[in-house]
Structures are given as C-alpha cells and as structure tokens.
Design a protein around this motif. Structure first.
Motif, mmCIF file in Angstrom:
data_model
loop_
_atom_site.group_PDB
_atom_site.id
_atom_site.type_symbol
_atom_site.label_atom_id
_atom_site.label_comp_id
_atom_site.label_asym_id
_atom_site.label_seq_id
_atom_site.Cartn_x
_atom_site.Cartn_y
_atom_site.Cartn_z
ATOM 1 N N GLY B 47 0.832 -1.214 0.000
ATOM 2 C CA GLY B 47 0.000 0.000 0.000
ATOM 3 C C GLY B 47 0.857 1.250 0.000
ATOM 4 O O GLY B 47 0.591 2.203 -0.728
ATOM 5 N N ALA B 48 1.929 1.246 0.813
ATOM 6 C CA ALA B 48 2.805 2.417 0.901
ATOM 7 C C ALA B 48 3.555 2.616 -0.418
ATOM 8 O O ALA B 48 3.650 3.735 -0.934
ATOM 9 C CB ALA B 48 3.783 2.239 2.049
ATOM 10 N N LYS B 49 4.064 1.521 -0.994
ATOM 11 C CA LYS B 49 4.825 1.627 -2.257
ATOM 12 C C LYS B 49 3.938 2.146 -3.381
ATOM 13 O O LYS B 49 4.311 3.061 -4.109
ATOM 14 C CB LYS B 49 5.367 0.237 -2.639
ATOM 15 C CG LYS B 49 6.739 -0.045 -2.046
ATOM 16 C CD LYS B 49 7.286 -1.327 -2.592
ATOM 17 C CE LYS B 49 8.566 -1.684 -1.837
ATOM 18 N NZ LYS B 49 8.890 -3.091 -1.945
ATOM 19 N N GLN B 50 2.754 1.540 -3.510
ATOM 20 C CA GLN B 50 1.875 1.935 -4.619
ATOM 21 C C GLN B 50 1.363 3.357 -4.440
ATOM 22 O O GLN B 50 1.160 4.080 -5.410
ATOM 23 C CB GLN B 50 0.725 0.938 -4.737
ATOM 24 C CG GLN B 50 1.210 -0.385 -5.288
ATOM 25 C CD GLN B 50 0.103 -1.417 -5.433
ATOM 26 O OE1 GLN B 50 -1.071 -1.099 -5.406
ATOM 27 N NE2 GLN B 50 0.502 -2.661 -5.594
ATOM 28 N N SER B 54 1.925 6.388 -7.075
ATOM 29 C CA SER B 54 0.812 7.148 -7.639
ATOM 30 C C SER B 54 0.925 8.626 -7.273
ATOM 31 O O SER B 54 0.572 9.495 -8.074
ATOM 32 C CB SER B 54 -0.495 6.493 -7.222
ATOM 33 O OG SER B 54 -1.280 7.307 -6.477
ATOM 34 N N GLY B 55 1.463 8.922 -6.072
ATOM 35 C CA GLY B 55 1.655 10.315 -5.659
ATOM 36 C C GLY B 55 2.676 11.018 -6.521
ATOM 37 O O GLY B 55 2.462 12.147 -6.970
ATOM 38 N N MET B 56 3.798 10.345 -6.789
ATOM 39 C CA MET B 56 4.838 10.977 -7.607
ATOM 40 C C MET B 56 4.359 11.138 -9.047
ATOM 41 O O MET B 56 4.676 12.114 -9.705
ATOM 42 C CB MET B 56 6.138 10.161 -7.558
ATOM 43 C CG MET B 56 6.919 10.312 -6.260
ATOM 44 S SD MET B 56 7.184 12.015 -5.706
ATOM 45 C CE MET B 56 8.679 12.455 -6.569
ATOM 46 N N ILE B 356 -2.355 3.724 0.255
ATOM 47 C CA ILE B 356 -3.522 3.546 -0.613
ATOM 48 C C ILE B 356 -3.831 2.049 -0.639
ATOM 49 O O ILE B 356 -2.922 1.236 -0.410
ATOM 50 C CB ILE B 356 -3.198 4.096 -2.032
ATOM 51 C CG1 ILE B 356 -4.455 4.335 -2.839
ATOM 52 C CG2 ILE B 356 -2.253 3.196 -2.790
ATOM 53 C CD1 ILE B 356 -4.207 5.119 -4.116
ATOM 54 N N ILE B 357 -5.074 1.684 -0.896
ATOM 55 C CA ILE B 357 -5.403 0.254 -0.961
ATOM 56 C C ILE B 357 -4.670 -0.341 -2.156
ATOM 57 O O ILE B 357 -4.792 0.158 -3.276
ATOM 58 C CB ILE B 357 -6.927 0.030 -1.070
ATOM 59 C CG1 ILE B 357 -7.587 0.519 0.224
ATOM 60 C CG2 ILE B 357 -7.261 -1.439 -1.324
ATOM 61 C CD1 ILE B 357 -9.087 0.487 0.234
#
Lengths: 141, 403
Positions: B47-50, B54-56, B356-357
């Motif tokens: 979740g943290a990686k994805q 997606s944020g970047m 994120i999920i």
C-alpha cells in the motif's frame, strides 16, 4: 451445543454488541467532542460537531440492540428469533447509516471521528446485520 | 486391501472435523493469527509503495527541489500532506532550468492554511505556475470540461467538499472546480490554486484573515523537475544540488527509502510476531496432532481394516490439517482486511506514511503467499503424526484397544 444454546449465545453476543455500539463513540473510539473539538458559533457558544449527534444516536440504537439481545436470551422461540432477526437487521442498517448518510461525521479526513469511530461503527453495524440475517435464516430450527 | 474403501473422502474429513469442534477452533485460530500478521505486513508495504508511485506520478515530477533546511518539511508535504510554508529565492529556479538533463521545471508555492473550524481547516495549499505546471495540467487535459480560472481551486480527494462549492482560506473565497483522484499521499490533503490568486489572497489577508499571510515576492517553495528522457534522475539531482547551492533534491527512490525507514519498525514487529506465532504454534499443533493421532489410532486402524490403504489414511489426516489451515487462513486474512481497509486513514496517519489500498493483483499475491505459508505450516504440523499412524500395524492397534 443444541440450537437453543446457540440462540441464547447469539442473544448474549447481541447484548455485548449493543453495549459496545453505545460506548464506542464515547469511550472506545471517542468522537471529536471527547477530544475537545467543538464548532464555535459567532457568539462563542460551543456546539457538538456532526459526529457528536451521530454518537448520541448510536448510544440509543446500541441500547435497543441490548434489549433485543436480552429478549432472545429470555425467550428463544421461533417467533422471537424472527422478530429479533428483523429488528437486528434494521438496527444494524441504522448503525451504519447514521455516521455515513443520515447524520454524518466531520468533514475532515484527519478528525478522530472519521479515522476511528466511523470504521468501528461500520464494522459493528455489519456484524449486527449478519446476526439479524442468521436469525431469520435459522428462525424455524 | 489394495482398493480404497467406499468412503466419501470429503464427507469423512468434514465429519472428523465436526467431531472435535473446540480443538479445531483453537487450531483454526492459530492459523488465522499467522495468516493475519503475514497478510497485514505485505498489505502495508504494498500500500505504501503503490501510494508513493501514484503520488509521484500525480506530481508529474522526477525530482522535487526544496530549500536545504526545509528538506524534511518538503518530504512531509509530499508524503502525508502536513501543512507547511517555506520559501527560497526564485533565481534558483532559473538556474535549475539550465542544469543539463532538466527537460522541464515548474515552481510551486506551499502555504499552510489556518485552522478555523470543521470546514475551513489547516490543509496544504499549493500555488502553481499555470504556464509551466505539470502537476494539475495533465489532470485538466484529461478532464476537458474543467477550467482553472480566477479564484478556482482543484482539491485533493481527502478534502471532503463537492465540486461547485466554495472554500474559504485566509478570508479569500475559492471555488472548487475539480477533485483529484486518491493517491494516498499528502497530495490528497492539498488544494491547488493559481499563483495570481495566492498573491491576492495574501494581500487581502491582513484585512480579512485572523492572521496575515506573507508570500515574499520573488520567492517559491519548491521546483518540480522533469528529467530528459535517457538522463539519469540520480545524476541530474546531484548536479542540481552542486550547481544551485542551498537546495536539496527529493527523488521517488529517496522518498521510498524514507517510507521504508518509517515502516521498518512496524513491519519488523509484524514479521517478528508471525515468526514467534509460527515457532510456538507449529510444534504445539504437532503435539496436539500427535495426541489426536494416538486417540484416533484405533479409528484409523478400523478404516484400514475396512480396506483403506496407508496412502488413503495419510491423505485423510493431511486433508483435515489442510482444511483447518485454509479455513484459518481465510478467516485471518478476512479479519485483517476488514481492519486494514476500515482503519486505513488511521493507520496511515499514525505511521506517518502515504497509503492507498493496493491493486487487486497485489492483494491476490499477498493473500496467496500468506495462505500458502499457512498451508505448509499445517502440513508440517500434521506430517509426523500421519506417518506415525500409517506405520503402526492395524491388527495390533485394534487388539490393544483404546490407550
């Protein structure tokens, strides 16, 4: 375990869930006003945020679930199972709807009511709905 | 004795499981705890990686350049959206644009808004330079009906407000024209406005707001950099730091390392508890299975005497164990998923990580690997008792009677 014992066990579970639902918004996962967050009017009066009203409604609904559970422990006849089943379904739906649609919670994602109280009430409400469904399914046995 | 008896294999397994409900509930619980901890660790990391990816990609930048002394603040703006205001000389922006390997640069101003009440809250306001922007512009291109004009604002998904409504910051009213998709990063807690409107808001704040906002002229908070195709992000980031002294560059890899660092304590606890539960429960389950095997030796011997092969008996015992581990695995992962999804916002804000999920495919992989490990644990725990039973002589066992 015979069917009567199972039904009485479910009644006890409903009593426990009712108590937990009543206490969640105030003590287990307290809403914003328990953290000292209020809406302040121009005259300086402090009013509860939307989550405060949801908490009050959930306390009432929780008390009704306790009564339903007690009824099931006292009389586990098919008629009582059916009535408590329908009642649990309806109250479970209300437990979910009060914080999501009917009254709501605060609008900020980082408020404690959104982060903790809301998901806890949603999960508890769904458990009550499942129990209501089970009681209706097993009403004759 | 070579033909298996005319038993229905699965109904026999089910009947055996029903006969010992309390022992089986305890076994299922042990498997559920193993599966839940394993699944939770993988779910959190994925979740943290994805979310960071997606944020970047929402920011549209390969490198974020911030003032050196505000590197930490810049990081928290991107990762968790903790409101902050900081500035550095805009002349740095010109120098950054000229660094070799920089394809595009766009400056932004970060403004921490004031806390007022439920609806005017402290959020991160990001003022963008519309001419050079590549953060909101791709979203505007993808949503052709939306235009960002005077006093218009685009908000992150965590700002609970509908399109068409107004939001007031520093006494200035902005009109919400769009809501960005959720990324799980600080961008979800941010609002985007135009440079021009931010300056007007700052000018008016002395009269309209409880606290004056100052945006020093010629200063910006961060510069977003897109690197030339083929150029190394790491090299360009290093060059920027050398050629524009006093700046610090943040890259997706660097942010991911920071997130991994923040999460390491939690993942260590989760993996550690999984290991502890496995170390305790596998031998315990083995001992319980061995005791049950002794209890059931006669029962199995009778089944053998009725024509079951040793292979059939072995399969029967392993199938019982696998069934318990699968049931436990699903219950554990289901319970973990309900808690992780329900309390997603709380987990992310407590761990101070973007979250994120994860995608359905990653959830499937995480769930599958956790279930596999639980099944293997179940197999290991029941293997020895199964071998013990199949090695004993059925005739002797029946003759000896119950032990």
């Amino acid at each position: 375990m015979n069917s009567d014992q199972v039904v009485k066990g479910i009644g006890a579970l409903l009593v426990l869930l009712g108590v937990v639902i009543s206490l969640t918004s105030w003590f287990i996962f307290p809403v914003c006003e328990m953290h000292g967050l209020f809406t302040e009017t121009k005259t300086g009066m402090k009013l509860p945020m939307p989550c405060g009203y949801t908490a009050r409604a959930e306390t009432g609904i929780g008390a009704l679930i306790v009564v339903a559970g007690g009824l099931l422990i006292a009389r586990s006849t098919p008629e009582t199972r059916q009535a408590v089943g329908v009642f649990s379904l309806a109250t479970g739906v209300l437990v979910v709807l009060f914080p999501t649609l009917l009254i709501g919670m605060c609008k900020l994602a980082d408020h404690p009511c959104r982060q903790l109280t809301l998901p806890a009430l949603e999960i508890l409400g769904v458990v009550v709905i499942i129990i209501g469904g089970y009681l209706l399914w097993k009403r004759e046995t | 004795m070579s033909n298996p008896p005319d038993f229905k294999f699965f109904s026999l397994v089910l009947q055996n499981l029903k006969n010992r409900p309390w022992r089986n509930i305890a076994t299922v619980f042990a498997f559920a705890v193993i599966a839940a901890t394993l699944f939770s660790s993988q779910y959190l990391i994925l979740g943290a990686k994805q979310s960071l990816d997606s944020g970047m990609s929402r920011m549209g930048a390969d490198i974020l350049v911030v003032p050196e002394e505000y590197a930490g603040a810049g990081q928290t703006v991107i990762l968790i959206g903790q409101p902050n205001s900081f500035f550095f000389d805009n002349s740095g922006f010109e120098k950054i644009s000229r660094v070799a390997g920089v394809a595009k640069a766009s400056s932004q101003i970060y403004i921490a808004t004031l806390f007022a009440s439920c609806c005017a809250a402290p959020v991160q306001m990001i003022a963008i330079d519309q001419e050079n922007d590549f953060t909101v512009s791709p979203w505007l291109t993808a949503n052709p009906g939306v235009r960002m004009g005077k006093d218009d604002m685009i908000i992150g998904s965590a700002i609970i407000q509908n399109t068409g409504n107004d939001l007031m910051f520093y006494g200035h009213t902005f009109h919400v024209v769009g809501i960005l998709d959720s990324t799980g990063t600080g961008i979800d807690n941010s609002v985007f406005v135009r440079f021009e409107d931010a300056y007007v808001m700052a000018d008016e704040s002395e009269l309209k707001a409880v606290k004056k906002l100052t945006i020093p002229p010629g200063m910006v908070s961060a510069v977003l950099v897109k690197v030339d195709p083929g150029a190394s992000t790491k090299d360009v980031a290093r060059m920027i730091q050398v050629q524009v002294p006093g700046t610090k560059t943040l890259t997706p890899d660097g942010l991911l390392n920071a997130v991994s660092g923040q999460m390491s304590a939690v993942t260590r606890i989760l993996y550690g508890s999984t290991l502890a539960v496995m170390i305790v429960s596998i031998p315990l389950l083995g001992v319980i299975s061995a005791m049950v095997a002794r209890e059931r030796a006669r029962e199995m011997a009778i089944i053998q005497a009725l024509g079951a092969t040793k292979r059939y008996i072995m399969k029967l015992m392993l199938a019982e164990s696998f069934s318990l581990s699968i049931i436990g695995g699903f219950i554990g992962m289901g319970a973990a998923a309900v808690i992780l999804v329900g309390f997603e916002d709380f987990i992310a804000s407590s761990l101070k990580i973007p979250f994120i999920i994860p995608s359905p495919l990653s959830i499937l992989v995480a769930g599958g690997s956790s279930l596999l490990l639980v099944i293997v644990s179940g197999g290991i725990a029941s293997l020895y008792p199964a071998i013990l039973i199949t090695r004993s002589d059925p005739y002797d066992t029946i003759r000896r009677g119950p032990s």
